[in-house]
Design an enzyme around this catalytic site. Structure first.
Site, PDB file in Angstrom:
ATOM      1  N   GLY A  46      -7.543   8.951  11.304  1.00  0.00           N
ATOM      2  CA  GLY A  46      -6.841   7.875  12.049  1.00  0.00           C
ATOM      3  C   GLY A  46      -5.409   7.714  11.284  1.00  0.00           C
ATOM      4  N   GLN A  51       2.430   3.379   9.730  1.00  0.00           N
ATOM      5  CA  GLN A  51       2.427   3.981   8.279  1.00  0.00           C
ATOM      6  C   GLN A  51       3.136   5.239   8.061  1.00  0.00           C
ATOM      7  OE1 GLN A  51      -2.264   4.617   9.356  1.00  0.00           O
ATOM      8  NE2 GLN A  51      -2.286   4.463   7.111  1.00  0.00           N
ATOM      9  N   CYS A  91      -8.138   4.426   3.593  1.00  0.00           N
ATOM     10  CA  CYS A  91      -7.164   4.091   4.319  1.00  0.00           C
ATOM     11  C   CYS A  91      -6.063   4.986   3.642  1.00  0.00           C
ATOM     12  CB  CYS A  91      -6.568   2.686   4.516  1.00  0.00           C
ATOM     13  SG  CYS A  91      -4.932   2.618   5.241  1.00  0.00           S
ATOM     14  N   LEU A  92      -5.276   5.734   4.347  1.00  0.00           N
ATOM     15  CA  LEU A  92      -4.286   6.717   3.868  1.00  0.00           C
ATOM     16  C   LEU A  92      -3.060   5.995   3.133  1.00  0.00           C
ATOM     17  CD1 LEU A  92      -4.019   9.271   6.818  1.00  0.00           C
ATOM     18  CD2 LEU A  92      -5.042   9.705   4.668  1.00  0.00           C
ATOM     19  N   HIS A 133      -9.247  -0.671  13.015  1.00  0.00           N
ATOM     20  CA  HIS A 133      -8.404  -0.419  11.584  1.00  0.00           C
ATOM     21  C   HIS A 133      -6.705  -0.091  12.194  1.00  0.00           C
ATOM     22  CE1 HIS A 133      -8.136   1.315   7.388  1.00  0.00           C
ATOM     23  NE2 HIS A 133      -6.962   1.575   8.023  1.00  0.00           N
ATOM     24  N   GLU A 134      -6.755   0.832  12.989  1.00  0.00           N
ATOM     25  CA  GLU A 134      -5.386   1.466  13.489  1.00  0.00           C
ATOM     26  C   GLU A 134      -4.644   0.294  13.747  1.00  0.00           C
ATOM     27  OE1 GLU A 134      -4.475   3.805  11.758  1.00  0.00           O
ATOM     28  OE2 GLU A 134      -6.517   4.573  11.329  1.00  0.00           O
ATOM     29  N   HIS A 137      -3.132  -2.056  11.514  1.00  0.00           N
ATOM     30  CA  HIS A 137      -1.799  -1.338  11.151  1.00  0.00           C
ATOM     31  C   HIS A 137      -0.620  -1.773  11.911  1.00  0.00           C
ATOM     32  CE1 HIS A 137      -3.019   0.981   7.572  1.00  0.00           C
ATOM     33  NE2 HIS A 137      -3.814   1.436   8.236  1.00  0.00           N
TER      34      HIS A 137
HETATM   35 NI    NI Z   1      -5.299   2.881   7.317  1.00  0.00          NI
END
Ligand code: NI
Length: 182
Positions: A46, A51, A91-92, A133-134, A137
């Site tokens: 995702g 991000q 998470c990235l 989660h997204e 963000h």
């Molecule tokens: Ni993330």
């Protein structure tokens, strides 16, 4: 298409609240294609526009094992949630950190597709976790915000140390459980 740089915690730009997408044009479609490519290459399941330092309400995800079911949510809102489930998340934007987070087990989301067409969808399991989660963000929130302040501070120090080592060329590649990196 292009790979986009991903912001990493504690970068203050990750705290920006995204604004609604209003124009469904060619530039939006290009951004979606770039975000999908960036997500698959990372690799992650995702990615929210926040991000990649684009502060618009847009996220992409693909929770399929074969990585051939991209999903795009524009201006997403969760309209119903049900149950609670704890699962491990990464998470990235918080590389190589995995922690248990509690979220709704099932969600109903209302969003628009890349042409601006509204749709509603029910998600459960990993897809429900990923979407929540997204959407966090897009509100400037990270999964480490659910942890204690002490733990978050420890993670911040660990990432800063790893970044210094990366710059000096001393970093070892870390083990990567990409199935949970969202
Ligand atoms: Ni993330």
């Amino acid at each position: 298409m292009a790979l986009l740089p991903i912001l990493e915690f504690p970068d203050p730009r990750l705290r920006t609240r995204a604004e609604p997408v209003q124009q469904f044009d060619a530039a939006l479609k290009r951004l979606i294609a770039d975000m999908l490519q960036t997500m698959y290459a990372a690799p992650g399941i995702g990615l929210a526009a926040t991000q990649v330092n684009v502060h618009r309400r847009l996220l992409v995800m693909d929770v399929s094992a074969e990585k051939h079911q991209p999903q795009v949510y524009i201006n997403p809102e969760i309209v119903a949630r049900d149950g609670l489930e704890v699962s491990e998340e990464g998470c990235l934007s918080v590389p190589n950190v995995f922690e248990q987070v509690e979220r709704a087990a099932r969600v109903q989301v209302r969003a628009q597709d890349q042409d601006g067409e509204p749709f509603e969808r029910e998600l459960e399991g990993l897809a429900a976790v990923c979407l929540q989660h997204e959407i966090d963000h897009l509100a400037g929130k990270l999964f480490v915000d659910y942890l204690s302040g002490l733990k978050r501070e420890r993670i911040r120090r660990k990432l800063e140390k790893e970044r210094r080592e990366r710059v000096s060329g001393a970093a070892k590649p870390a083990a990567h459980a990409s199935a949970r990196v969202i």
